[in-house]
Design a protein around this motif. Structure first.
Motif, PDB file in Angstrom:
ATOM      1  N   ASP A 269      -2.611   6.138  -1.725  1.00  0.00           N
ATOM      2  CA  ASP A 269      -2.416   6.785  -0.419  1.00  0.00           C
ATOM      3  C   ASP A 269      -1.841   8.104  -0.434  1.00  0.00           C
ATOM      4  O   ASP A 269      -1.968   8.837   0.513  1.00  0.00           O
ATOM      5  CB  ASP A 269      -1.528   5.851   0.473  1.00  0.00           C
ATOM      6  CG  ASP A 269      -2.000   4.418   0.498  1.00  0.00           C
ATOM      7  OD1 ASP A 269      -3.273   4.155   0.993  1.00  0.00           O
ATOM      8  OD2 ASP A 269      -1.238   3.289  -0.024  1.00  0.00           O
ATOM      9  N   LEU A 270      -0.953   8.413  -1.436  1.00  0.00           N
ATOM     10  CA  LEU A 270      -0.040   9.350  -1.561  1.00  0.00           C
ATOM     11  C   LEU A 270      -0.035   9.960  -2.873  1.00  0.00           C
ATOM     12  O   LEU A 270       0.139   8.990  -3.826  1.00  0.00           O
ATOM     13  CB  LEU A 270       1.309   9.012  -0.785  1.00  0.00           C
ATOM     14  CG  LEU A 270       2.683   9.811  -1.299  1.00  0.00           C
ATOM     15  CD1 LEU A 270       2.435  11.120  -0.052  1.00  0.00           C
ATOM     16  CD2 LEU A 270       3.834   9.183  -0.942  1.00  0.00           C
ATOM     17  N   VAL A 271       0.248  11.007  -3.166  1.00  0.00           N
ATOM     18  CA  VAL A 271       0.715  11.666  -4.608  1.00  0.00           C
ATOM     19  C   VAL A 271       2.146  12.273  -4.394  1.00  0.00           C
ATOM     20  O   VAL A 271       2.499  13.013  -3.498  1.00  0.00           O
ATOM     21  CB  VAL A 271      -0.389  12.572  -4.733  1.00  0.00           C
ATOM     22  CG1 VAL A 271      -0.077  13.405  -6.052  1.00  0.00           C
ATOM     23  CG2 VAL A 271      -1.739  12.151  -4.868  1.00  0.00           C
ATOM     24  N   ILE A 272       2.917  11.784  -5.306  1.00  0.00           N
ATOM     25  CA  ILE A 272       4.238  12.416  -5.546  1.00  0.00           C
ATOM     26  C   ILE A 272       4.230  13.277  -6.806  1.00  0.00           C
ATOM     27  O   ILE A 272       3.913  12.858  -8.021  1.00  0.00           O
ATOM     28  CB  ILE A 272       5.135  11.326  -6.010  1.00  0.00           C
ATOM     29  CG1 ILE A 272       5.426  10.549  -4.573  1.00  0.00           C
ATOM     30  CG2 ILE A 272       6.508  11.888  -6.015  1.00  0.00           C
ATOM     31  CD1 ILE A 272       6.438   9.092  -4.905  1.00  0.00           C
TER      32      ILE A 272
ATOM     33  N   HIS B 171       0.064   6.544   8.938  1.00  0.00           N
ATOM     34  CA  HIS B 171      -1.221   5.612   9.289  1.00  0.00           C
ATOM     35  C   HIS B 171      -1.606   4.252   8.509  1.00  0.00           C
ATOM     36  O   HIS B 171      -2.308   3.598   8.849  1.00  0.00           O
ATOM     37  CB  HIS B 171      -2.517   6.595   8.882  1.00  0.00           C
ATOM     38  CG  HIS B 171      -2.785   6.806   7.539  1.00  0.00           C
ATOM     39  ND1 HIS B 171      -1.565   7.821   6.905  1.00  0.00           N
ATOM     40  CD2 HIS B 171      -3.540   6.538   6.681  1.00  0.00           C
ATOM     41  CE1 HIS B 171      -2.132   8.065   5.849  1.00  0.00           C
ATOM     42  NE2 HIS B 171      -3.049   7.249   5.501  1.00  0.00           N
ATOM     43  N   ILE B 172      -0.605   4.240   7.371  1.00  0.00           N
ATOM     44  CA  ILE B 172      -0.806   2.789   6.754  1.00  0.00           C
ATOM     45  C   ILE B 172      -0.167   1.616   7.502  1.00  0.00           C
ATOM     46  O   ILE B 172       1.082   1.887   7.912  1.00  0.00           O
ATOM     47  CB  ILE B 172      -0.123   3.100   5.411  1.00  0.00           C
ATOM     48  CG1 ILE B 172      -0.736   4.194   4.581  1.00  0.00           C
ATOM     49  CG2 ILE B 172      -0.281   1.886   4.541  1.00  0.00           C
ATOM     50  CD1 ILE B 172      -2.094   3.994   4.486  1.00  0.00           C
ATOM     51  N   ARG B 173      -0.763   0.766   7.579  1.00  0.00           N
ATOM     52  CA  ARG B 173       0.007  -0.392   8.314  1.00  0.00           C
ATOM     53  C   ARG B 173       1.169  -0.951   7.548  1.00  0.00           C
ATOM     54  O   ARG B 173       1.107  -0.940   6.304  1.00  0.00           O
ATOM     55  CB  ARG B 173      -1.223  -1.628   8.662  1.00  0.00           C
ATOM     56  CG  ARG B 173      -1.653  -2.234   7.196  1.00  0.00           C
ATOM     57  CD  ARG B 173      -2.500  -3.227   7.565  1.00  0.00           C
ATOM     58  NE  ARG B 173      -3.300  -3.866   6.374  1.00  0.00           N
ATOM     59  CZ  ARG B 173      -3.972  -3.626   5.455  1.00  0.00           C
ATOM     60  NH1 ARG B 173      -4.890  -2.668   5.956  1.00  0.00           N
ATOM     61  NH2 ARG B 173      -4.390  -4.197   4.519  1.00  0.00           N
ATOM     62  N   GLU B 174       2.088  -1.553   8.304  1.00  0.00           N
ATOM     63  CA  GLU B 174       3.251  -1.846   7.624  1.00  0.00           C
ATOM     64  C   GLU B 174       3.367  -2.903   6.695  1.00  0.00           C
ATOM     65  O   GLU B 174       4.270  -3.589   6.228  1.00  0.00           O
ATOM     66  CB  GLU B 174       4.589  -2.159   8.747  1.00  0.00           C
ATOM     67  CG  GLU B 174       4.987  -0.625   9.392  1.00  0.00           C
ATOM     68  CD  GLU B 174       5.964  -0.856  10.348  1.00  0.00           C
ATOM     69  OE1 GLU B 174       6.459  -1.867  10.372  1.00  0.00           O
ATOM     70  OE2 GLU B 174       6.333   0.080  10.983  1.00  0.00           O
ATOM     71  N   SER B 175       2.038  -3.906   6.837  1.00  0.00           N
ATOM     72  CA  SER B 175       2.005  -5.237   6.145  1.00  0.00           C
ATOM     73  C   SER B 175       1.955  -4.868   4.623  1.00  0.00           C
ATOM     74  O   SER B 175       1.676  -6.097   4.073  1.00  0.00           O
ATOM     75  CB  SER B 175       1.061  -5.988   6.980  1.00  0.00           C
ATOM     76  OG  SER B 175      -0.457  -5.269   6.979  1.00  0.00           O
ATOM     77  N   ARG B 176       1.558  -3.775   4.214  1.00  0.00           N
ATOM     78  CA  ARG B 176       1.238  -3.502   2.939  1.00  0.00           C
ATOM     79  C   ARG B 176       2.053  -2.524   2.167  1.00  0.00           C
ATOM     80  O   ARG B 176       2.553  -1.643   3.035  1.00  0.00           O
ATOM     81  CB  ARG B 176      -0.353  -3.444   2.348  1.00  0.00           C
ATOM     82  CG  ARG B 176      -0.842  -2.031   3.078  1.00  0.00           C
ATOM     83  CD  ARG B 176      -2.123  -1.665   2.310  1.00  0.00           C
ATOM     84  NE  ARG B 176      -3.029  -0.805   2.763  1.00  0.00           N
ATOM     85  CZ  ARG B 176      -2.644   0.486   1.990  1.00  0.00           C
ATOM     86  NH1 ARG B 176      -1.854   0.710   0.971  1.00  0.00           N
ATOM     87  NH2 ARG B 176      -3.332   1.606   2.322  1.00  0.00           N
ATOM     88  N   SER B 177       2.058  -2.458   0.940  1.00  0.00           N
ATOM     89  CA  SER B 177       2.759  -1.228   0.123  1.00  0.00           C
ATOM     90  C   SER B 177       2.030   0.046   0.218  1.00  0.00           C
ATOM     91  O   SER B 177       0.924  -0.072   0.184  1.00  0.00           O
ATOM     92  CB  SER B 177       3.196  -1.662  -1.133  1.00  0.00           C
ATOM     93  OG  SER B 177       4.030  -2.718  -1.032  1.00  0.00           O
ATOM     94  N   VAL B 178       2.785   1.146   0.389  1.00  0.00           N
ATOM     95  CA  VAL B 178       2.277   2.287   0.216  1.00  0.00           C
ATOM     96  C   VAL B 178       1.916   2.545  -1.234  1.00  0.00           C
ATOM     97  O   VAL B 178       2.989   2.351  -2.146  1.00  0.00           O
ATOM     98  CB  VAL B 178       2.861   3.568   1.013  1.00  0.00           C
ATOM     99  CG1 VAL B 178       2.719   4.751   0.642  1.00  0.00           C
ATOM    100  CG2 VAL B 178       2.996   3.373   2.247  1.00  0.00           C
TER     101      VAL B 178
END
Length: 302
Positions: free
Chosen positions: A25-28, A107-114
């Motif tokens: 979902d994301l790049v750090i 935009h990611i639903r809160e029911s799962r981890s990012v």
């Protein structure tokens, strides 16, 4: 300058990163706050260009704070990017990370981890960051580059899962100053470079950017006019004279580079946003290289 260091496992790491990206979902991305452009891997940047990105400017305690702020403002011109100066061992500077990750993935639903991929070149503090976020020693750390060899998945809090990746260099650096900056900062093993060539480059750069720091550190009466003059003075003051008064430039370069890397020269940044080469400059360099002129290059060790 040619830098001979591109371990084979780094090619494998790049393939692993590419394979993992579809579920990310994301790049750090960690970069060195002293050289935020040169320490960002352009190859990996091309792979992740469509992902939201959090730029962490590591080692900010060694960098010029005014230039660090300039870099934050530069990066955040991209609407899909946030930037944060950090010190990987200082948890207070790491506190905003979770909030910024949430902003970038609203935009990611809160029911799962990012799911966040953590990446960065060797020796930028990636493993120390992961250990600090996790609150325990998970990732192996070390002063030498390329300690992390394989991907690791770590849960941080309730909603963030980070995937660690090996530190990855790239086989060729187009912009010569970037190669020198990486070598100066210690991101590349000293055995893989011409030590004196890098030391002379660092001396020239520091005389232009921070002459007052040089005068203060080495207790000089005035600013030396050339890199050779500066290194000669350092050698005379720091045990760099051989028999007969011959200058040991290797010793002088060693003192200068160690002082810079350790923060003894004060808070120093080796590049500003305006130092980023334009596409026209890179094109001209490629054409010159095609005509046979030398460009810094990493080569895999045999």
């Amino acid at each position: 300058m040619t830098i001979n260091w591109y371990p084979g496992h780094m090619h494998k790491a790049r393939k692993e990163i590419k394979k993992a990206l579809p579920e990310i979902d994301l790049v750090i991305e960690l970069v060195d706050a002293r050289l935020p452009f040169s320490s960002a891997n352009p190859v990996l940047g091309q792979l992740i260009e469509h992902k939201p990105r959090l730029k962490l400017l590591s080692k900010s305690d060694l960098a010029d704070p005014q230039l660090t702020q300039a870099w934050v403002e530069h990066f955040e011109q991209d609407s899909q990017m946030r930037a944060l100066p950090i010190v990987t061992t200082d948890k207070k500077t790491l506190q905003p990370i979770a909030r910024l990750c949430a902003q970038l993935t609203s935009h990611i639903r809160e029911s799962r981890s990012v799911k966040a991929l953590v990446m960065g070149i060797p020796n930028v503090g990636k493993s120390t960051l992961i250990n600090s976020l996790a609150g325990k020693k998970i990732a192996k750390t070390g002063n030498e580059p390329a300690v992390t060899r394989r991907q690791q998945k770590i849960q941080v809090g309730d909603r963030l899962q980070i995937i660690d990746t090996p530190g990855v260099l790239w086989p060729r650096i187009e912009w010569p100053d970037s190669a020198y900056r990486l070598a100066t900062s210690g991101a590349i093993r000293d055995t893989a470079m011409d030590y004196e060539e890098v030391g002379f480059w660092a001396a020239q750069d520091l005389l232009q950017r921070y002459p007052e720091r040089i005068i203060q550190r080495y207790k000089l009466k005035e600013q030396p006019e050339t890199p050779a003059a500066l290194l000669k003075l350092i050698a005379e003051k720091r045990g760099g004279l051989r028999a007969g008064g011959e200058i040991d430039y290797h010793r002088a370069c060693e003192v200068l580079l160690h002082d810079l890397r350790g923060g003894q020269l004060g808070l120093i940044t080796l590049e500003a946003p305006e130092d980023i080469p334009t596409e026209e400059m890179l094109l001209a360099l490629r054409e010159a290289t095609d005509l046979g002129q030398d460009a810094p290059e990493f080569k895999e060790e045999s």
